[in-house]
Write an enzyme that holds these catalytic residues in place. Sequence first.
Site, PDB file in Angstrom:
ATOM      1  N   LYS A  23     -12.574 -26.542  -4.177  1.00 29.02           N
ATOM      2  CA  LYS A  23     -12.347 -25.445  -3.231  1.00 29.02           C
ATOM      3  C   LYS A  23     -12.814 -24.099  -3.794  1.00 29.02           C
ATOM      4  O   LYS A  23     -13.536 -23.356  -3.139  1.00 29.02           O
ATOM      5  CB  LYS A  23     -10.851 -25.355  -2.864  1.00 29.02           C
ATOM      6  CG  LYS A  23     -10.276 -26.627  -2.249  1.00 29.02           C
ATOM      7  CD  LYS A  23      -8.811 -26.475  -1.892  1.00 29.02           C
ATOM      8  CE  LYS A  23      -7.894 -26.244  -3.082  1.00 29.02           C
ATOM      9  NZ  LYS A  23      -7.852 -27.357  -4.060  1.00 29.02           N
ATOM     10  N   ARG A  98      -0.724 -24.575   2.434  1.00 25.54           N
ATOM     11  CA  ARG A  98      -0.415 -25.822   1.725  1.00 25.54           C
ATOM     12  C   ARG A  98       0.781 -26.531   2.334  1.00 25.54           C
ATOM     13  O   ARG A  98       1.125 -27.628   1.875  1.00 25.54           O
ATOM     14  CB  ARG A  98      -0.127 -25.513   0.260  1.00 25.54           C
ATOM     15  CG  ARG A  98      -1.315 -25.720  -0.691  1.00 25.54           C
ATOM     16  CD  ARG A  98      -0.894 -25.203  -2.055  1.00 25.54           C
ATOM     17  NE  ARG A  98      -1.541 -25.828  -3.174  1.00 25.54           N
ATOM     18  CZ  ARG A  98      -2.545 -25.290  -3.860  1.00 25.54           C
ATOM     19  NH1 ARG A  98      -3.086 -24.150  -3.494  1.00 25.54           N
ATOM     20  NH2 ARG A  98      -3.016 -25.906  -4.925  1.00 25.54           N
ATOM     21  N   ARG A 137     -12.028 -28.369 -16.623  1.00 23.83           N
ATOM     22  CA  ARG A 137     -12.315 -27.080 -15.973  1.00 23.83           C
ATOM     23  C   ARG A 137     -12.140 -25.894 -16.919  1.00 23.83           C
ATOM     24  O   ARG A 137     -11.189 -25.826 -17.677  1.00 23.83           O
ATOM     25  CB  ARG A 137     -11.360 -26.920 -14.786  1.00 23.83           C
ATOM     26  CG  ARG A 137     -11.330 -25.530 -14.182  1.00 23.83           C
ATOM     27  CD  ARG A 137     -10.805 -25.523 -12.767  1.00 23.83           C
ATOM     28  NE  ARG A 137      -9.418 -25.926 -12.623  1.00 23.83           N
ATOM     29  CZ  ARG A 137      -8.806 -26.083 -11.446  1.00 23.83           C
ATOM     30  NH1 ARG A 137      -9.480 -25.878 -10.315  1.00 23.83           N
ATOM     31  NH2 ARG A 137      -7.549 -26.452 -11.379  1.00 23.83           N
ATOM     32  N   ARG A 170      -8.966 -21.459 -20.029  1.00 25.35           N
ATOM     33  CA  ARG A 170      -8.497 -22.657 -19.333  1.00 25.35           C
ATOM     34  C   ARG A 170      -7.116 -22.367 -18.791  1.00 25.35           C
ATOM     35  O   ARG A 170      -6.344 -21.635 -19.410  1.00 25.35           O
ATOM     36  CB  ARG A 170      -8.451 -23.857 -20.281  1.00 25.35           C
ATOM     37  CG  ARG A 170      -9.853 -24.294 -20.686  1.00 25.35           C
ATOM     38  CD  ARG A 170      -9.833 -25.535 -21.538  1.00 25.35           C
ATOM     39  NE  ARG A 170     -11.155 -25.776 -22.077  1.00 25.35           N
ATOM     40  CZ  ARG A 170     -12.038 -26.663 -21.574  1.00 25.35           C
ATOM     41  NH1 ARG A 170     -11.701 -27.400 -20.541  1.00 25.35           N
ATOM     42  NH2 ARG A 170     -13.224 -26.799 -22.114  1.00 25.35           N
ATOM     43  N   ARG A 182       0.799 -32.447  -9.059  1.00 23.30           N
ATOM     44  CA  ARG A 182       0.043 -31.616  -8.111  1.00 23.30           C
ATOM     45  C   ARG A 182      -0.571 -32.475  -7.008  1.00 23.30           C
ATOM     46  O   ARG A 182      -0.609 -32.066  -5.840  1.00 23.30           O
ATOM     47  CB  ARG A 182      -1.015 -30.805  -8.871  1.00 23.30           C
ATOM     48  CG  ARG A 182      -0.343 -29.706  -9.706  1.00 23.30           C
ATOM     49  CD  ARG A 182      -1.220 -29.208 -10.837  1.00 23.30           C
ATOM     50  NE  ARG A 182      -2.388 -28.502 -10.367  1.00 23.30           N
ATOM     51  CZ  ARG A 182      -3.405 -28.151 -11.151  1.00 23.30           C
ATOM     52  NH1 ARG A 182      -3.381 -28.462 -12.444  1.00 23.30           N
ATOM     53  NH2 ARG A 182      -4.419 -27.508 -10.649  1.00 23.30           N
TER      54      ARG A 182
HETATM   55  P1  ADP Z   1     -10.190 -26.576  -6.804  1.00 23.36           P
HETATM   56  O1  ADP Z   1     -10.336 -25.098  -6.538  1.00 23.36           O
HETATM   57  O2  ADP Z   1     -10.262 -27.399  -5.547  1.00 23.36           O
HETATM   58  O3  ADP Z   1      -8.963 -26.902  -7.607  1.00 23.36           O
HETATM   59  P2  ADP Z   1     -12.544 -26.224  -8.548  1.00 23.36           P
HETATM   60  O4  ADP Z   1     -13.563 -25.633  -7.638  1.00 23.36           O
HETATM   61  O5  ADP Z   1     -11.911 -25.342  -9.539  1.00 23.36           O
HETATM   62  O6  ADP Z   1     -11.433 -27.022  -7.685  1.00 23.36           O
HETATM   63  O7  ADP Z   1     -13.261 -27.464  -9.288  1.00 23.36           O
HETATM   64  C1  ADP Z   1     -12.568 -28.206 -10.284  1.00 23.36           C
HETATM   65  C2  ADP Z   1     -13.511 -28.507 -11.448  1.00 23.36           C
HETATM   66  O8  ADP Z   1     -14.490 -29.471 -11.004  1.00 23.36           O
HETATM   67  C3  ADP Z   1     -14.316 -27.307 -11.932  1.00 23.36           C
HETATM   68  O9  ADP Z   1     -14.463 -27.429 -13.352  1.00 23.36           O
HETATM   69  C4  ADP Z   1     -15.666 -27.416 -11.221  1.00 23.36           C
HETATM   70  O10 ADP Z   1     -16.727 -26.880 -11.993  1.00 23.36           O
HETATM   71  C5  ADP Z   1     -15.803 -28.918 -11.052  1.00 23.36           C
HETATM   72  N1  ADP Z   1     -16.443 -29.317  -9.773  1.00 23.36           N
HETATM   73  C6  ADP Z   1     -16.325 -28.708  -8.574  1.00 23.36           C
HETATM   74  N2  ADP Z   1     -17.020 -29.370  -7.620  1.00 23.36           N
HETATM   75  C7  ADP Z   1     -17.573 -30.450  -8.249  1.00 23.36           C
HETATM   76  C8  ADP Z   1     -18.419 -31.526  -7.800  1.00 23.36           C
HETATM   77  N3  ADP Z   1     -18.817 -31.630  -6.522  1.00 23.36           N
HETATM   78  N4  ADP Z   1     -18.795 -32.434  -8.724  1.00 23.36           N
HETATM   79  C9  ADP Z   1     -18.381 -32.337 -10.023  1.00 23.36           C
HETATM   80  N5  ADP Z   1     -17.603 -31.354 -10.491  1.00 23.36           N
HETATM   81  C10 ADP Z   1     -17.198 -30.411  -9.623  1.00 23.36           C
HETATM   82  P1  ADP Z   2      -5.535 -26.031  -7.572  1.00 25.03           P
HETATM   83  O1  ADP Z   2      -6.445 -25.921  -6.398  1.00 25.03           O
HETATM   84  O2  ADP Z   2      -6.233 -26.463  -8.809  1.00 25.03           O
HETATM   85  O3  ADP Z   2      -4.302 -26.840  -7.302  1.00 25.03           O
HETATM   86  P2  ADP Z   2      -4.524 -23.283  -7.219  1.00 25.03           P
HETATM   87  O4  ADP Z   2      -5.077 -22.213  -8.067  1.00 25.03           O
HETATM   88  O5  ADP Z   2      -4.860 -23.298  -5.786  1.00 25.03           O
HETATM   89  O6  ADP Z   2      -4.940 -24.627  -7.953  1.00 25.03           O
HETATM   90  O7  ADP Z   2      -2.927 -23.302  -7.335  1.00 25.03           O
HETATM   91  C1  ADP Z   2      -2.281 -23.296  -8.589  1.00 25.03           C
HETATM   92  C2  ADP Z   2      -0.771 -23.383  -8.363  1.00 25.03           C
HETATM   93  O8  ADP Z   2      -0.324 -22.211  -7.662  1.00 25.03           O
HETATM   94  C3  ADP Z   2      -0.303 -24.558  -7.508  1.00 25.03           C
HETATM   95  O9  ADP Z   2      -0.113 -25.747  -8.274  1.00 25.03           O
HETATM   96  C4  ADP Z   2       1.015 -24.003  -6.941  1.00 25.03           C
HETATM   97  O10 ADP Z   2       2.038 -24.059  -7.899  1.00 25.03           O
HETATM   98  C5  ADP Z   2       0.680 -22.544  -6.711  1.00 25.03           C
HETATM   99  N1  ADP Z   2       0.128 -22.282  -5.353  1.00 25.03           N
HETATM  100  C6  ADP Z   2      -1.120 -21.844  -5.042  1.00 25.03           C
HETATM  101  N2  ADP Z   2      -1.267 -21.699  -3.711  1.00 25.03           N
HETATM  102  C7  ADP Z   2      -0.064 -22.071  -3.159  1.00 25.03           C
HETATM  103  C8  ADP Z   2       0.412 -22.177  -1.828  1.00 25.03           C
HETATM  104  N3  ADP Z   2      -0.374 -21.862  -0.778  1.00 25.03           N
HETATM  105  N4  ADP Z   2       1.688 -22.599  -1.646  1.00 25.03           N
HETATM  106  C9  ADP Z   2       2.484 -22.914  -2.691  1.00 25.03           C
HETATM  107  N5  ADP Z   2       2.093 -22.855  -3.967  1.00 25.03           N
HETATM  108  C10 ADP Z   2       0.831 -22.435  -4.213  1.00 25.03           C
END
Ligand code: ADP
Ligand code: ADP
Length: 228
Positions: A23, A98, A137, A170, A182
């Site tokens: 995302k 969410r 990541r 990280r 999660r």
């Molecule tokens: P989210 O915001 O949904 O948690 P991220 O965009 O941070 O996910 O992506 C999670 C990790 O996977 C990052 O290290 C990113 O560089 C990598 N990543 C994102 N999209 C892809 C993909 N299509 N294929 C492989 N790795 C990806």
């Molecule tokens: P990822 O896409 O890797 O799960 P985010 O950065 O979106 O990570 O979220 C990190 C953490 O922040 C989540 O695990 C949760 O604890 C909190 N969080 C983020 N967005 C929301 C939301 N819309 N509602 C509740 N908790 C949230």
Amino acid sequence: MDGNRFDDRPADLVLLGPPGAGKGTQARILQERFGIVQLSTGDLLREAVAQGTPAGLAAKDVMAAGGLVSDEIVIAILRDRLAAPDCAAGVIFDGFPRTAVQAEALDALLADAGRGIVAAVSLEVDDAAMVARITGRSTCAGCGEGYHDDFKRPAVAGVCDRCGGTAFKRRADDTAETVSARLAAYHAQTAPLIDHYAGQGLLRRVDAMAPIDEVTAGMAAVVETALA
Ligand code: ADP
Ligand code: ADP
Ligand code: ZN
């Protein structure tokens, strides 16, 4: 940037997908390409934790454990950010809503402002692949560009492609231990929103197991169609 490429209507998009789906990666690319602001509640919450605000203090332990922060806190943070002038031309909601309560709140907030979601993109991935995505990541400390140890390395090792910075960070919650919590939270509380948006005729599914640039191509097609 003033306005997005589709000046006649705000381009409000929701990105749905479990942690690690991509995302944030895709939201940053779409922000640059289409001039739509990325609004990540995770980033806003991490800022609140770093600043030690009351919301941050309440959110800290829940985030560390991989649970969801309360709707009340998240909606308040989201509402404040959405009121900023740069959000007027359109927002990519990354990690929000969410829960069903958050989805209803977002619909109401946008309707009050005379705007509405034009598409909700579900990034479709296999849970089994998310541990590797999350534990590999990292982010540039200077500009926030996202990287991955295996899937998205900088062209020159240790140097950010975008800003030349050499410090990477990280997330404290990006551990194998939190991933299952999660993912469980995602399936229990967030995945049902797919039906919420399908019911509104707004759902678009994109295969997010593909390489990053292919996912971007799929998303760009959705945005172009939604705003045509
Ligand atoms: P989210 O915001 O949904 O948690 P991220 O965009 O941070 O996910 O992506 C999670 C990790 O996977 C990052 O290290 C990113 O560089 C990598 N990543 C994102 N999209 C892809 C993909 N299509 N294929 C492989 N790795 C990806
Ligand atoms: P990822 O896409 O890797 O799960 P985010 O950065 O979106 O990570 O979220 C990190 C953490 O922040 C989540 O695990 C949760 O604890 C909190 N969080 C983020 N967005 C929301 C939301 N819309 N509602 C509740 N908790 C949230
Ligand atoms: Zn950088």
